[in-house]
Scaffold this motif. Structure first.
Motif, PDB file in Angstrom:
ATOM      1  N   ILE A  32       0.855  -1.180   0.000  1.00 52.39           N
ATOM      2  CA  ILE A  32       0.000   0.000   0.000  1.00 52.39           C
ATOM      3  C   ILE A  32       0.898   1.239   0.000  1.00 52.39           C
ATOM      4  O   ILE A  32       2.084   1.142   0.322  1.00 52.39           O
ATOM      5  CB  ILE A  32      -0.956   0.024   1.207  1.00 52.39           C
ATOM      6  CG1 ILE A  32      -0.172  -0.041   2.519  1.00 52.39           C
ATOM      7  CG2 ILE A  32      -1.960  -1.094   1.127  1.00 52.39           C
ATOM      8  CD1 ILE A  32      -1.015   0.153   3.757  1.00 52.39           C
ATOM      9  N   PHE A  33       0.341   2.362  -0.364  1.00 47.51           N
ATOM     10  CA  PHE A  33       1.107   3.599  -0.405  1.00 47.51           C
ATOM     11  C   PHE A  33       0.674   4.511   0.734  1.00 47.51           C
ATOM     12  O   PHE A  33      -0.514   4.749   0.927  1.00 47.51           O
ATOM     13  CB  PHE A  33       0.908   4.316  -1.748  1.00 47.51           C
ATOM     14  CG  PHE A  33       1.503   3.558  -2.891  1.00 47.51           C
ATOM     15  CD1 PHE A  33       2.842   3.679  -3.188  1.00 47.51           C
ATOM     16  CD2 PHE A  33       0.724   2.711  -3.662  1.00 47.51           C
ATOM     17  CE1 PHE A  33       3.401   2.974  -4.238  1.00 47.51           C
ATOM     18  CE2 PHE A  33       1.270   2.002  -4.719  1.00 47.51           C
ATOM     19  CZ  PHE A  33       2.612   2.140  -5.000  1.00 47.51           C
ATOM     20  N   LYS A  34       1.645   4.998   1.482  1.00 50.18           N
ATOM     21  CA  LYS A  34       1.403   5.924   2.579  1.00 50.18           C
ATOM     22  C   LYS A  34       1.856   7.307   2.113  1.00 50.18           C
ATOM     23  O   LYS A  34       3.012   7.482   1.741  1.00 50.18           O
ATOM     24  CB  LYS A  34       2.188   5.495   3.810  1.00 50.18           C
ATOM     25  CG  LYS A  34       1.937   6.301   5.029  1.00 50.18           C
ATOM     26  CD  LYS A  34       2.690   5.744   6.205  1.00 50.18           C
ATOM     27  CE  LYS A  34       2.462   6.601   7.431  1.00 50.18           C
ATOM     28  NZ  LYS A  34       3.260   6.120   8.560  1.00 50.18           N
ATOM     29  N   GLU A  35       0.946   8.272   2.112  1.00 50.32           N
ATOM     30  CA  GLU A  35       1.235   9.622   1.625  1.00 50.32           C
ATOM     31  C   GLU A  35       1.040  10.625   2.747  1.00 50.32           C
ATOM     32  O   GLU A  35       0.080  10.525   3.512  1.00 50.32           O
ATOM     33  CB  GLU A  35       0.303   9.989   0.477  1.00 50.32           C
ATOM     34  CG  GLU A  35       0.394   9.096  -0.713  1.00 50.32           C
ATOM     35  CD  GLU A  35      -0.558   9.510  -1.814  1.00 50.32           C
ATOM     36  OE1 GLU A  35      -1.162  10.596  -1.717  1.00 50.32           O
ATOM     37  OE2 GLU A  35      -0.709   8.744  -2.767  1.00 50.32           O
ATOM     38  N   GLU A  36       1.955  11.579   2.837  1.00 46.95           N
ATOM     39  CA  GLU A  36       1.843  12.648   3.825  1.00 46.95           C
ATOM     40  C   GLU A  36       2.427  13.935   3.274  1.00 46.95           C
ATOM     41  O   GLU A  36       3.395  13.905   2.518  1.00 46.95           O
ATOM     42  CB  GLU A  36       2.585  12.286   5.107  1.00 46.95           C
ATOM     43  CG  GLU A  36       1.894  11.276   5.968  1.00 46.95           C
ATOM     44  CD  GLU A  36       2.571  11.105   7.323  1.00 46.95           C
ATOM     45  OE1 GLU A  36       3.090  12.100   7.865  1.00 46.95           O
ATOM     46  OE2 GLU A  36       2.584   9.977   7.817  1.00 46.95           O
ATOM     47  N   MET A  37       1.843  15.063   3.676  1.00 49.78           N
ATOM     48  CA  MET A  37       2.396  16.387   3.382  1.00 49.78           C
ATOM     49  C   MET A  37       3.137  16.842   4.631  1.00 49.78           C
ATOM     50  O   MET A  37       2.599  16.757   5.733  1.00 49.78           O
ATOM     51  CB  MET A  37       1.283  17.380   3.065  1.00 49.78           C
ATOM     52  CG  MET A  37       0.551  17.102   1.785  1.00 49.78           C
ATOM     53  SD  MET A  37       1.546  17.360   0.330  1.00 49.78           S
ATOM     54  CE  MET A  37       1.737  19.121   0.353  1.00 49.78           C
ATOM     55  N   MET A  38       4.387  17.299   4.459  1.00 50.26           N
ATOM     56  CA  MET A  38       5.189  17.700   5.609  1.00 50.26           C
ATOM     57  C   MET A  38       6.254  18.701   5.190  1.00 50.26           C
ATOM     58  O   MET A  38       6.438  18.960   4.001  1.00 50.26           O
ATOM     59  CB  MET A  38       5.842  16.480   6.244  1.00 50.26           C
ATOM     60  CG  MET A  38       6.782  15.728   5.325  1.00 50.26           C
ATOM     61  SD  MET A  38       7.414  14.230   6.022  1.00 50.26           S
ATOM     62  CE  MET A  38       5.948  13.266   6.120  1.00 50.26           C
TER      63      MET A  38
END
Length: 50
Positions: A32-38
């Motif tokens: 699965i793909f884990k996406e975050e803005m940081m």
């Protein structure tokens, strides 16, 4: 005139990046793909995490 307005709205977002990491699901075994803005400075820690 519109270009000036758009440029002023993007002023605070220059130091943010979108990080995408591929993680294997323990339940199904699928990836699965884990996406975050940081912030740019936090991106190295994001990729070190499991």
């Amino acid at each position: 005139m519109a270009k000036k307005t758009v440029a002023s709205l993007q002023k605070g977002t220059k130091d943010r990046v979108k990080c995408i990491k591929m993680v294997k699901s323990p339940k199904t075994g699928a990836y699965i793909f884990k996406e975050e803005m940081m912030d740019k400075s936090q991106s190295a820690e994001f990729f070190k995490q499991k």
